[in-house]
Scaffold this active site. Structure first.
Site, short mmCIF file in Angstrom:
data_model
loop_
_atom_site.label_atom_id
_atom_site.label_comp_id
_atom_site.label_asym_id
_atom_site.label_seq_id
_atom_site.Cartn_x
_atom_site.Cartn_y
_atom_site.Cartn_z
N ASP A 93 0.86 -1.17 0.00
CA ASP A 93 0.00 0.00 0.00
C ASP A 93 0.90 1.22 0.00
O ASP A 93 2.12 1.13 0.12
CB ASP A 93 -0.95 -0.03 1.19
N ASP A 267 -8.12 -7.37 -0.24
CA ASP A 267 -7.24 -7.70 0.88
C ASP A 267 -7.98 -7.40 2.16
O ASP A 267 -8.84 -6.50 2.19
CB ASP A 267 -5.96 -6.86 0.82
N CYS A 305 -13.66 -29.23 5.60
CA CYS A 305 -12.45 -28.46 5.33
C CYS A 305 -11.23 -29.39 5.34
O CYS A 305 -11.13 -30.28 6.16
CB CYS A 305 -12.29 -27.36 6.38
N CYS A 307 -8.00 -28.23 5.63
CA CYS A 307 -6.82 -27.56 6.18
C CYS A 307 -6.24 -28.38 7.33
O CYS A 307 -6.93 -29.24 7.90
CB CYS A 307 -7.17 -26.15 6.64
N CYS A 310 -8.40 -28.58 10.54
CA CYS A 310 -9.61 -29.40 10.46
C CYS A 310 -9.29 -30.88 10.24
O CYS A 310 -10.06 -31.75 10.65
CB CYS A 310 -10.51 -28.89 9.33
N HIS A 336 -6.50 -21.98 9.15
CA HIS A 336 -7.85 -22.38 8.73
C HIS A 336 -8.57 -21.23 8.02
O HIS A 336 -9.14 -21.40 6.94
CB HIS A 336 -8.71 -22.84 9.92
C1 LIG Z 1 -4.34 -1.21 0.98
C2 LIG Z 1 -3.76 -1.04 -0.19
C3 LIG Z 1 -3.62 0.17 -0.99
O1 LIG Z 1 -4.35 1.28 -0.51
C4 LIG Z 1 -3.70 2.48 -0.30
O2 LIG Z 1 -2.49 2.61 -0.50
N1 LIG Z 1 -4.52 3.49 0.12
C5 LIG Z 1 -5.75 3.20 0.65
N2 LIG Z 1 -5.88 2.13 1.45
C6 LIG Z 1 -7.13 1.85 1.98
C7 LIG Z 1 -7.25 0.79 2.88
C8 LIG Z 1 -8.50 0.51 3.41
N3 LIG Z 1 -8.90 -0.42 4.34
C9 LIG Z 1 -10.23 -0.21 4.50
N4 LIG Z 1 -11.03 -0.93 5.37
C10 LIG Z 1 -10.44 -1.91 6.24
N5 LIG Z 1 -10.71 0.79 3.73
C11 LIG Z 1 -9.64 1.28 3.06
C12 LIG Z 1 -9.52 2.34 2.16
C13 LIG Z 1 -8.26 2.63 1.63
C14 LIG Z 1 -8.06 3.76 0.74
O3 LIG Z 1 -9.01 4.51 0.39
N6 LIG Z 1 -6.82 4.00 0.28
#
Ligand SMILES: C=CCOC(=O)Nc1nc2cc3[nH]c(NC)nc3cc2c(=O)[nH]1
Length: 373
Positions: A93, A267, A305, A307, A310, A336
């Site tokens: 990210d 993810d 399952c 895994c 299990c 799991h």
């Molecule tokens: C994660 C990989 C790449 O994402 C970014 O580099 N920027 C980014 N990450 C988010 C992560 C989030 N997790 C959730 N909920 C658990 N909502 C999210 C929203 C974003 C978002 O608007 N931007």
């Protein structure tokens, strides 16, 4: 192995799609679920175990790794793949979301974000340019633009201003990313739950041009109904021939609903984090293993399952090691859950390829109890 990064759609069924992302480090079957390896490890899992669950790619977090052990140290040691012994694709990210949710004393300007580390209070700065530099030092295969995800509740004016800042940052990210064959840069659509703003964001990202497109700003407390409402139109605003990635999702029924609406990649920390808190996801619903009713139960979590948890252990055993806070408890429940999430993805990929996704989705929901089982 391909020298370049490419995406091939192999089947569609309604809005659902299946395909393959080819990268120099291996292929990613879509729809794909990415386990989260925040600090260069998927917690409680060896990398070979993560692979055994069926994962083709995992996620690393820029914010955590830049603070500890630093991207420069990981680069000196050969990059993140070598460092964590995972030679398949890694997506990192940009740090944008986690800075705003984890760091202290944050200061947001047009330039970027300055903040203090939640670990030792040291001062740091993240900008689109620095985020691209960090992700290059880590050596990730899929790089994310530096963006800002507005905290909810936010009015349309705030959401529009935040989205437009993220679009300016997307252009700077693309400029700083440069030309890196075999590596991909994904743009991130923002715009909250407002269709006009989502459309403006999608147009801005298309004009810049990316290898893939993420749908940001969701799974931040808006609830499943509002999220699905956005997913009813947002994926279709993005280029049809590029991967669509929904961040931070989610519970099994969130994932199925997102794939049904055209999402290719997701993810979430849920399977690994809830594994550590004793919550197991199964075909029939969730099992809270710490509940006393499992103390004498000789059955596995899920008879269907395959895994290791299990195949070889009873609920009674899992209940015991959880209560005793034994390390194996986190290992078995995480394995799991990740195995089950990959089973869901594999089931959807096959169903889409064979044109029977609606039937698969109906069977998925029919088998599940609402509460704990
Ligand atoms: C994660 C990989 C790449 O994402 C970014 O580099 N920027 C980014 N990450 C988010 C992560 C989030 N997790 C959730 N909920 C658990 N909502 C999210 C929203 C974003 C978002 O608007 N931007």
């Amino acid at each position: 192995m391909s020298a370049a990064f490419s995406f091939a759609l192999t089947a569609t069924d309604g809005a659902a799609r299946s395909g393959v992302i080819s990268t120099p480090r291996g292929e990613i079957r879509t729809p794909a679920f990415m386990p989260v390896g925040t600090a260069a490890t998927v917690k409680a899992m060896m990398p070979e175990s993560v692979r055994a669950t069926g994962a083709d790619i995992l996620l690393g977090n820029t914010y955590h790794l830049m603070l500890r052990p630093t991207a420069e140290r990981i680069a000196r040691l050969g990059g993140l793949h070598r460092f964590m012994n995972w030679e398949r694709p890694i997506l990192t990210d940009s740090g944008g979301f986690q800075v705003m949710s984890l760091a202290e004393l944050r200061k947001l300007t047009e330039e970027g974000v300055t903040f203090r580390s939640h670990i030792d209070g040291s001062r740091h700065r993240l900008t689109p340019e620095r985020s691209m530099e960090i992700q290059k030092l880590l050596g990730s295969d899929i790089v994310m633009c530096f963006d800002e995800c507005p905290a909810l509740p936010a009015d349309d004016k705030r959401v529009a201003e935040s989205m437009r800042l993220s679009m300016r940052w997307a252009a700077r990210s693309k400029e700083a990313f440069g030309d890196r064959p075999g590596h991909a840069l994904f743009g991130i659509q923002q715009g909250g739950v407002t269709q006009e703003l989502r459309a403006e964001s999608a147009e801005a990202l298309r004009a810049i041009g990316f290898d893939g497109y993420a749908i940001g700003g969701l799974a931040v407390g808006e609830g499943q109904e509002a999220m699905f409402g956005v997913l009813d139109y947002a994926p279709g605003m993005l280029p049809e021939d590029k991967p669509r990635y929904l961040m931070g999702v989610g519970k099994p029924d969130d994932i199925v609903g997102a794939v049904a609406r055209g999402v290719d990649m997701m993810d979430c920390v849920l399977p690994s984090r809830s594994g550590r808190t004793g919550q197991a996801f199964t075909r029939r619903g969730t099992v809270n293993i710490k509940n006393a009713r499992h103390a004498n139960d000789p059955r596995p979590l899920d008879e269907d399952c395959t895994c290791p948890a299990c195949r070889n252990y009873s609920r009674a055993y899992l209940h015991h090691v959880f209560r005793a806070q034994e390390i194996i408890s986190s290992m078995l429940l995480t394995w799991h859950n990740l195995h089950y999430f990959q089973e869901i993805m594999g089931g959807m990929r096959a169903a889409i390829a064979e044109g029977r996704f609606a039937a698969w989705q109906a069977a998925f929901h029919a088998g599940r109890a609402e509460g704990d089982i």
